[in-house]
Design an enzyme around this catalytic site. Structure first.
Site, PDB file in Angstrom:
ATOM      1  N   HIS A  76      -6.111  -7.786  -2.784  1.00  0.00           N
ATOM      2  CA  HIS A  76      -5.155  -7.537  -3.854  1.00  0.00           C
ATOM      3  C   HIS A  76      -5.839  -6.803  -4.994  1.00  0.00           C
ATOM      4  CE1 HIS A  76      -3.311 -10.822  -1.600  1.00  0.00           C
ATOM      5  NE2 HIS A  76      -2.158 -10.417  -2.081  1.00  0.00           N
TER       6      HIS A  76
ATOM      7  N   GLU B  31       4.857  -1.404   6.480  1.00  0.00           N
ATOM      8  CA  GLU B  31       4.469  -0.276   5.631  1.00  0.00           C
ATOM      9  C   GLU B  31       4.590   1.057   6.356  1.00  0.00           C
ATOM     10  OE1 GLU B  31       2.704  -3.034   6.008  1.00  0.00           O
ATOM     11  OE2 GLU B  31       3.112  -3.889   4.042  1.00  0.00           O
TER      12      GLU B  31
END
Lengths: 355, 390
Positions: A160, A90
């Site tokens: 999540h 990322e």
């Protein structure tokens, strides 16, 4: 709201009920097909890549269509040079995107889940947000748009389901935008991509399939930093964004049965946020309730609350209520207890109105 | 019985079947067998260990049993997920069992293991029970993390299993930190930080590796290379898929991860190396039969032929079965009995776990901080304290 929208064949009442907007410029063209959120985002990306030959879409697994299908068909149409997968890094993805944007390109980077955005936090906060400022406008990475699915989805667990929007709202130089529905998403995303500032666009993952709406097929943009009053009322102002708005709507309906008239505002852009619209609504009702999924302490509701108190102290008739996620990590099996559900909001509406 | 004592020492799975530990027909239960690994080891800046591994019939049998148990557990988890008893995310380890077992055979419970989210079998190898595992998967209070972690967050403190991490690559610097602490403790222990081929491109891994090499930490980085990071093949994500060489100045060893004896040999070798010299990287060439998680069919980015090919040629349990049969340590029906017993154990554990309750709702607030740092939560009238969060 999502459930109502899914009932087919009630076009006119949809537009009357949900899109009464104070801002005329925000009215998109009205014909369109019924599509869901990920399709709307997909359309926006297609248009963005079509209209600007120097725009790129990349991220983990975007080439085959992405884990939420938002990027389907892009590689086939625009080629691997413009729509490509990145390795699993990322920090690398965002750093790379900033560099691309610094050369004048539109870099549309995807972070697969907002929970994974933290390795890129330094790049976003220290590099992207401050680039124009520290170089005295010599350079900028305005072409940067970071797209990321956020929010609870029912079974997401700790990693999540997070809503990290408030971390980024604390950084001058960034814009944070959160759509509530497909039609909003397409217009807002196109505005974000074309906005000359780095923007983080959080997409409510719960609504990817659940929220279905008529969305015009052509290119249209919705203005940033303009909140929308999606329901008029007189007793209390409710503010939310993203998927939380559908919960707030249900609470509005339930409150209406008890004779409380709620005004509902979709903030849309979290920073820079539309203080005027919110202030004028609170001046009308005298009460405010803010609801978001992120934990209450330090959530963006705190900023709204403090600003409104500064502006409307003497007009306020009750303390500003915040019905938000609890101050715990996003739990696994306790999701229903953690989230700001309709009943919690209804309770708070009643307590505030009867203060 | 001497044999059962040996087995208890080697393997930590519960309920030994003593019928299978009768004297064997041709080989004594304590005698050593030397087996060659499937392929030789490949070293990077290091001389690889020998291909010949010493083992005993008892150890081989325990390998077979434990791997069958792990395989059965994962398959049972698959059907529990499909019947919605397990919710959320579930990443299955079948095909990779030999890594968990081979690692355990070479180390002690005082050594530390840390891994990512594909952790069910590692926890079992570290001494976790079936009931704990299934209960955790189903979010019940008897789970190893009290039902608060779920599939991705299994932990076992008393056996040095540091979990169970969701964010890719984040466990590697943690593992190096564990090694740092172990160096201070001077107990001759090491830390194994497991990660996948997807995580091998995370920057934090290289940061941690540099620190470990600089300070000679007993850290062993184990790349479980199953060749697919979610749906991305290794050659699409990595310029250099030779993960054992990625350490550059840190030596590495490439191991056939589907051969439990090779894993054991490499782990033993790595532990000895790390205690003397500092970090080393082990790349385990392995394969997962299931997709990345239960929402991934696993066949959109690889062919079914490839999957079945690996199953036929390289399955870790089949390899041990062939060894046991060829060395006449057990007969076909002995092994079938073991498998039946394992299946029964798993079913009993599931039944027990199903009856267990979900954690109490008050557990939502516990363990955020250590008790005593109360946060007060008022109602809208600010007069009544609605709750004090612990």
């Amino acid at each position: 709201m999502a459930m109502a929208l899914r009932a087919l064949g009630r076009r006119i009442s949809h537009s009357d009920r949900f899109f009464s907007s104070l801002s005329e410029a925000a009215k998109p063209p009205s014909d369109g097909k019924l599509i869901n959120l990920f399709t709307a985002i997909n359309q926006a990306l297609h248009i963005a890549l079509d209209t600007d030959p120097r725009s790129y879409v990349f991220g983990e697994d975007v080439r085959f269509g992405g884990v939420f299908r938002c990027t389907t068909g892009l590689t086939d149409k625009f080629g691997r040079d413009r729509v490509f997968n990145t390795p699993l890094c990322e920090q690398g993805i965002i750093g790379f995107a900033i560099g691309l944007a610094a050369m004048g390109n539109r870099a549309i980077a995807e972070i697969q889940f907002a929970d994974y955005i933290y390795p890129a936090f330094d790049q976003i906060v220290n590099e992207a947000a401050k680039f124009r400022y520290r170089s005295g406008n010599e350079f900028n990475c305005g072409g940067l748009t970071v797209r990321s699915p956020y929010g609870a989805v029912g079974h997401g667990g700790h990693y999540h389901s997070q809503s990290p929007e408030s971390f980024f709202c604390h950084v001058p130089g960034l814009k944070v935008v959160i759509p509530r529905s497909p039609r909003q998403a397409k217009g807002l995303l196109l505005s974000c991509i074309r906005d000359p500032n780095p923007v983080i666009f959080f997409e409510p993952k719960l609504l990817y399939r659940l929220s279905v709406e008529e969305v015009p097929e052509d290119d249209y943009m919705l203005p940033l930093s303009e909140a929308e009053v999606i329901r008029q009322g007189s007793d209390i102002t409710l503010i939310g964004w993203g998927a939380q708005l559908s919960i707030l709507e249900q609470a509005c309906d339930a409150a209406a049965k008890e004779g409380i008239s709620c005004e509902l505002i979709d903030l849309k852009t979290l920073i820079p946020w539309d203080k005027e619209t919110v202030e004028s609504s609170v001046r009308k009702t005298g009460k405010l309730l803010i609801s978001h999924e992120a934990p209450v302490t330090g959530g963006f509701g705190a900023e709204i609350s403090a600003s409104i108190v500064e502006r409307c102290f003497l007009r306020l008739e009750a303390p500003i209520a915040r019905v938000c996620g609890l101050d715990t990590p996003f739990p696994l099996v306790y999701e229903q207890f953690y989230l700001p559900t309709m009943n919690k909001i209804l309770d708070a509406i009643k307590a505030t109105v009867k203060y | 019985m001497a044999a059962s004592a040996v087995v208890r020492r080697l393997s930590s799975a519960p309920l030994r079947d003593h019928r299978l530990l009768r004297p064997f027909s041709s080989t004594g239960s304590e005698s050593t067998i030397t087996v060659e690994t499937s392929v030789p080891f490949t070293g990077h800046k290091i001389n690889p260990p020998s291909r010949s591994v010493e083992t005993t019939p008892v150890e081989l049998l325990s390998f077979f049993r434990d791997m069958s148990l792990m395989r059965r557990m994962e398959i049972a988890a698959d059907s529990l997920y499909k019947s919605k008893l397990i919710r959320g995310f579930c990443h299955l380890y079948d095909g990779q069992e030999s890594i968990a077992i081979g690692l355990e055979a070479a180390i002690t419970k005082k050594d530390a293991i840390i891994t990512a989210y594909r952790d069910h079998c590692i926890c079992l190898g570290r001494g976790g029970t079936l009931v704990e595992s299934f209960a955790e998967l189903m979010g019940r209070r008897a789970g190893c993390s009290k039902g608060k972690g779920g599939s991705m967050h299994f932990y076992k403190k008393e056996s040095g299993f540091f979990g169970g991490h969701g964010i890719v690559g984040a466990q590697v610097p943690l593992g190096c930190g564990l090694a740092f602490a172990q160096k201070y403790l001077k107990e001759g222990t090491v830390s194994f930080a497991l990660y996948g081929d997807g995580a091998a491109n995370q920057g934090q891994l290289f940061e941690a590796l540099n620190i470990s090499a600089l300070w000679d930490l007993p850290a062993i980085l184990v790349c479980e290379n199953n060749h697919y990071g979610m749906g991305t093949a290794e050659w699409r994500s990595s310029k250099s898929p030779a993960y054992y060489k990625r350490g550059d100045y840190v030596p590495g060893l490439k191991v056939d991860g589907m051969d439990v004896l090779a894993v054991k040999q490499a782990s033993k070798f790595a532990k000895e190396y790390a205690l003397k010299n500092g970090p080393i990287i082990l790349e385990m060439d392995t394969y997962r039969y299931h997709g990345h998680s239960m929402s991934d069919p696993g066949s959109t980015y690889r062919t079914r032929d490839e999957i079945s090919g690996v199953r036929q040629e390289r399955d870790p349990i089949e390899r041990i079965r062939k060894l046991l049969l060829s060395h006449e340590i057990a007969t076909v029906s002995d092994l079938k009995d073991i498998e039946k017993e394992v299946r029964r154990e798993v079913e009993e554990a599931i039944a027990q776990a199903k009856e267990n309750l979900m954690p109490d709702p008050s557990e939502l607030f516990t363990n955020v901080y250590v008790k005593g740092f109360g946060v007060e939560s008022f109602g809208a009238d600010r007069k009544e304290v609605k709750a004090i969060l612990p």
